[in-house]
Design a protein around this motif. Structure first.
Motif, PDB file in Angstrom:
ATOM      1  N   ALA A  61       0.784  -1.134   0.008  1.00 27.49           N
ATOM      2  CA  ALA A  61       0.101  -0.049   0.015  1.00 27.49           C
ATOM      3  C   ALA A  61       0.878   1.465  -0.130  1.00 27.49           C
ATOM      4  O   ALA A  61       0.473   2.166  -0.615  1.00 27.49           O
ATOM      5  N   ALA A  62       1.802   1.152   0.795  1.00 30.08           N
ATOM      6  CA  ALA A  62       2.763   2.424   0.795  1.00 30.08           C
ATOM      7  C   ALA A  62       4.203   1.898   0.879  1.00 30.08           C
ATOM      8  O   ALA A  62       4.510   0.763   1.780  1.00 30.08           O
ATOM      9  N   ALA A  63       5.304   2.424   0.293  1.00 31.63           N
ATOM     10  CA  ALA A  63       6.606   2.166   0.675  1.00 31.63           C
ATOM     11  C   ALA A  63       7.268   3.396   1.078  1.00 31.63           C
ATOM     12  O   ALA A  63       7.451   4.774   0.319  1.00 31.63           O
ATOM     13  N   ASP A  64       7.455   3.443   2.377  1.00 24.80           N
ATOM     14  CA  ASP A  64       8.105   4.799   3.085  1.00 24.80           C
ATOM     15  C   ASP A  64       9.597   4.529   3.381  1.00 24.80           C
ATOM     16  O   ASP A  64      10.101   3.420   3.417  1.00 24.80           O
ATOM     17  N   PHE A  65      10.255   5.610   2.897  1.00 29.31           N
ATOM     18  CA  PHE A  65      11.688   5.510   2.963  1.00 29.31           C
ATOM     19  C   PHE A  65      12.373   6.858   3.212  1.00 29.31           C
ATOM     20  O   PHE A  65      11.994   7.923   3.287  1.00 29.31           O
ATOM     21  N   ALA A  66      13.469   6.763   3.684  1.00 30.72           N
ATOM     22  CA  ALA A  66      14.533   7.868   4.117  1.00 30.72           C
ATOM     23  C   ALA A  66      15.645   7.918   3.198  1.00 30.72           C
ATOM     24  O   ALA A  66      16.206   7.220   2.529  1.00 30.72           O
ATOM     25  N   SER A  67      16.165   9.363   2.986  1.00 27.43           N
ATOM     26  CA  SER A  67      17.519   9.536   2.110  1.00 27.43           C
ATOM     27  C   SER A  67      18.606   8.945   3.012  1.00 27.43           C
ATOM     28  O   SER A  67      18.547   8.553   4.058  1.00 27.43           O
ATOM     29  N   PRO A  68      19.738   8.666   2.382  1.00 26.10           N
ATOM     30  CA  PRO A  68      20.673   8.120   3.020  1.00 26.10           C
ATOM     31  C   PRO A  68      21.160   8.457   4.289  1.00 26.10           C
ATOM     32  O   PRO A  68      21.488   7.807   5.294  1.00 26.10           O
ATOM     33  N   ASP A  69      21.024   9.794   4.639  1.00 31.77           N
ATOM     34  CA  ASP A  69      21.722  10.241   5.919  1.00 31.77           C
ATOM     35  C   ASP A  69      20.433  10.472   6.824  1.00 31.77           C
ATOM     36  O   ASP A  69      20.542  10.759   7.785  1.00 31.77           O
ATOM     37  N   GLN A 125       5.599  15.347  10.180  1.00 33.64           N
ATOM     38  CA  GLN A 125       6.302  14.399   9.130  1.00 33.64           C
ATOM     39  C   GLN A 125       5.034  13.427   8.903  1.00 33.64           C
ATOM     40  O   GLN A 125       4.147  12.963   9.859  1.00 33.64           O
ATOM     41  N   ASP A 126       4.911  13.049   7.747  1.00 38.74           N
ATOM     42  CA  ASP A 126       3.829  12.138   7.244  1.00 38.74           C
ATOM     43  C   ASP A 126       4.232  11.026   6.697  1.00 38.74           C
ATOM     44  O   ASP A 126       3.575   9.802   7.031  1.00 38.74           O
ATOM     45  N   ALA A 127       5.763  10.913   6.386  1.00 39.79           N
ATOM     46  CA  ALA A 127       6.386   9.561   5.960  1.00 39.79           C
ATOM     47  C   ALA A 127       6.808   8.804   7.101  1.00 39.79           C
ATOM     48  O   ALA A 127       7.290   9.559   8.238  1.00 39.79           O
ATOM     49  N   ASN A 128       6.539   7.471   7.413  1.00 36.45           N
ATOM     50  CA  ASN A 128       7.061   6.957   8.517  1.00 36.45           C
ATOM     51  C   ASN A 128       7.940   5.682   7.988  1.00 36.45           C
ATOM     52  O   ASN A 128       7.680   4.505   8.108  1.00 36.45           O
ATOM     53  N   PRO A 129       9.219   5.977   7.663  1.00 38.38           N
ATOM     54  CA  PRO A 129      10.238   4.955   7.236  1.00 38.38           C
ATOM     55  C   PRO A 129      10.714   3.993   8.385  1.00 38.38           C
ATOM     56  O   PRO A 129      11.868   3.535   8.321  1.00 38.38           O
ATOM     57  N   GLN A 130      10.210   4.016   9.593  1.00 33.59           N
ATOM     58  CA  GLN A 130      10.952   3.287  10.591  1.00 33.59           C
ATOM     59  C   GLN A 130      10.932   1.920  10.426  1.00 33.59           C
ATOM     60  O   GLN A 130       9.998   1.309   9.733  1.00 33.59           O
ATOM     61  N   GLN A 131      11.796   1.334  10.540  1.00 30.97           N
ATOM     62  CA  GLN A 131      12.073  -0.172  10.156  1.00 30.97           C
ATOM     63  C   GLN A 131      10.925  -0.952  10.633  1.00 30.97           C
ATOM     64  O   GLN A 131      10.587  -1.877   9.751  1.00 30.97           O
ATOM     65  N   LYS A 132      10.295  -1.053  11.720  1.00 32.79           N
ATOM     66  CA  LYS A 132       9.186  -1.686  12.305  1.00 32.79           C
ATOM     67  C   LYS A 132       8.017  -1.392  11.801  1.00 32.79           C
ATOM     68  O   LYS A 132       7.016  -1.895  12.075  1.00 32.79           O
ATOM     69  N   SER A 133       7.867  -0.313  11.055  1.00 35.49           N
ATOM     70  CA  SER A 133       6.539   0.187  10.505  1.00 35.49           C
ATOM     71  C   SER A 133       5.894  -0.591   9.541  1.00 35.49           C
ATOM     72  O   SER A 133       6.709  -1.235   8.722  1.00 35.49           O
ATOM     73  N   SER A 134       4.641  -0.571   9.462  1.00 32.48           N
ATOM     74  CA  SER A 134       3.911  -1.272   8.248  1.00 32.48           C
ATOM     75  C   SER A 134       4.425  -0.728   6.833  1.00 32.48           C
ATOM     76  O   SER A 134       4.400  -1.361   5.710  1.00 32.48           O
ATOM     77  N   ALA A 135       4.594   0.715   6.743  1.00 27.68           N
ATOM     78  CA  ALA A 135       5.033   1.213   5.580  1.00 27.68           C
ATOM     79  C   ALA A 135       6.579   1.086   5.073  1.00 27.68           C
ATOM     80  O   ALA A 135       7.006   1.309   3.931  1.00 27.68           O
ATOM     81  N   TRP A 138       8.477  -3.259   2.745  1.00 30.32           N
ATOM     82  CA  TRP A 138       9.066  -3.493   1.636  1.00 30.32           C
ATOM     83  C   TRP A 138      10.613  -3.513   1.557  1.00 30.32           C
ATOM     84  O   TRP A 138      11.212  -4.668   0.741  1.00 30.32           O
ATOM     85  N   ALA A 139      11.107  -3.006   2.603  1.00 28.56           N
ATOM     86  CA  ALA A 139      12.448  -2.981   2.514  1.00 28.56           C
ATOM     87  C   ALA A 139      13.069  -4.411   3.163  1.00 28.56           C
ATOM     88  O   ALA A 139      14.303  -4.549   3.185  1.00 28.56           O
ATOM     89  N   ARG A 140      12.368  -5.327   3.910  1.00 35.76           N
ATOM     90  CA  ARG A 140      12.600  -6.440   4.306  1.00 35.76           C
ATOM     91  C   ARG A 140      13.375  -7.462   3.603  1.00 35.76           C
ATOM     92  O   ARG A 140      14.409  -8.309   3.788  1.00 35.76           O
ATOM     93  N   THR A 141      12.954  -7.169   2.342  1.00 36.67           N
ATOM     94  CA  THR A 141      13.629  -8.261   1.328  1.00 36.67           C
ATOM     95  C   THR A 141      14.344  -7.554   0.290  1.00 36.67           C
ATOM     96  O   THR A 141      14.825  -7.987  -0.807  1.00 36.67           O
ATOM     97  N   ALA A 142      14.571  -6.265   0.064  1.00 33.09           N
ATOM     98  CA  ALA A 142      15.242  -5.452  -0.743  1.00 33.09           C
ATOM     99  C   ALA A 142      16.454  -5.037  -0.393  1.00 33.09           C
ATOM    100  O   ALA A 142      17.346  -4.481  -1.162  1.00 33.09           O
ATOM    101  N   SER A 143      17.303  -5.587   0.658  1.00 27.60           N
ATOM    102  CA  SER A 143      18.470  -5.392   0.971  1.00 27.60           C
ATOM    103  C   SER A 143      19.003  -4.021   0.802  1.00 27.60           C
ATOM    104  O   SER A 143      19.835  -3.578   0.240  1.00 27.60           O
ATOM    105  N   VAL A 144      18.270  -3.050   1.320  1.00 29.70           N
ATOM    106  CA  VAL A 144      18.545  -1.607   1.679  1.00 29.70           C
ATOM    107  C   VAL A 144      19.092  -1.236   3.213  1.00 29.70           C
ATOM    108  O   VAL A 144      18.768  -2.000   4.029  1.00 29.70           O
ATOM    109  N   PRO A 145      19.786  -0.513   3.140  1.00 33.78           N
ATOM    110  CA  PRO A 145      20.574  -0.141   4.507  1.00 33.78           C
ATOM    111  C   PRO A 145      19.693   0.553   5.399  1.00 33.78           C
ATOM    112  O   PRO A 145      18.531   1.102   4.920  1.00 33.78           O
TER     113      PRO A 145
END
Length: 201
Positions: A61-69, A125-135, A138-145
């Motif tokens: 439904a959503a893919a939230d993420f942060a910039s590298p920093d 803040q509207d985006a919630n790219p916290q590792q444990k959030s439902s948004a 997507w990152a769990r299998t994407a091999s992103v830092p």
């Protein structure tokens, strides 16, 4: 009698003009200036569609993420791509809340693109790219830092990588994130130096 008709006609014209000034849509200039927030060639919207190699996240439904920093937080859905302004970003070219969200107790807090690129208002803040959030599933299998900001562990979109949700996509190039519509070619690029909007076609 003739003077009364002229005065009445003038009053109708003036009333029509004052009613037309309540339009609250804010169109960005063709290119909003920004010192160094410019999209890379690989992240620019093109008639060919999303960048090659973009990770398809349309199953979520959503893919939230942060910039590298971790300074910029974004969200990509089937309907829009949004990014919140990073702390300390210069507001040159950013319209006032009175123009973007008149009579609402909100602040201009970021940029969004769907059919067109524009500013939006919110309470924070509207985006919630916290590792444990439902948004961020997507990152769990994407091999992103991840990056830790305060007590938050955020999933990131690394430099040179892109995410796609249908015809919307976001890509990271250095410290900047570009999000765009492959249909309308409207886009925005955001970094700690500022934000740039493009209307597309």
């Amino acid at each position: 009698m003739r003077e009364a008709c002229v005065v009445a006609a003038l009053m109708l014209v003036l009333a029509g003009c004052s009613a037309a000034t309540t339009n609250t849509v804010v169109d960005p200039p063709a290119e909003s200036p920004s010192p160094s927030a410019s999209p890379s060639a690989s992240a620019s919207p093109s008639a060919a569609g999303v960048p090659s190699g973009a990770l398809d996240v349309s199953a979520y439904a959503a893919a939230d993420f942060a910039s590298p920093d971790g300074s910029i937080r974004c969200s990509l859905t089937a309907y829009d791509a949004t990014c919140n302004f990073p702390k300390g970003m210069p507001r040159t070219g950013v319209p006032s809340a009175g123009k973007v969200c008149p009579r609402a107790p909100l602040k201009v807090s970021g940029v969004t693109v769907s059919g067109r690129a524009e500013f939006f208002c919110s309470r924070g803040q509207d985006a919630n790219p916290q590792q444990k959030s439902s948004a961020a599933v997507w990152a769990r299998t994407a091999s992103v830092p991840t990056v830790t900001v305060g007590s938050d562990v955020l999933v990131t979109l690394p430099d040179g990588r892109a995410l796609a949700h249908g015809k919307l996509y976001c890509a990271t190039a250095g410290a900047a994130i570009t999000c765009a519509s492959a249909d309308s070619l409207a886009s925005f690029t955001i970094s700690g130096d500022g934000v740039k909007l493009s209307r597309g076609r």
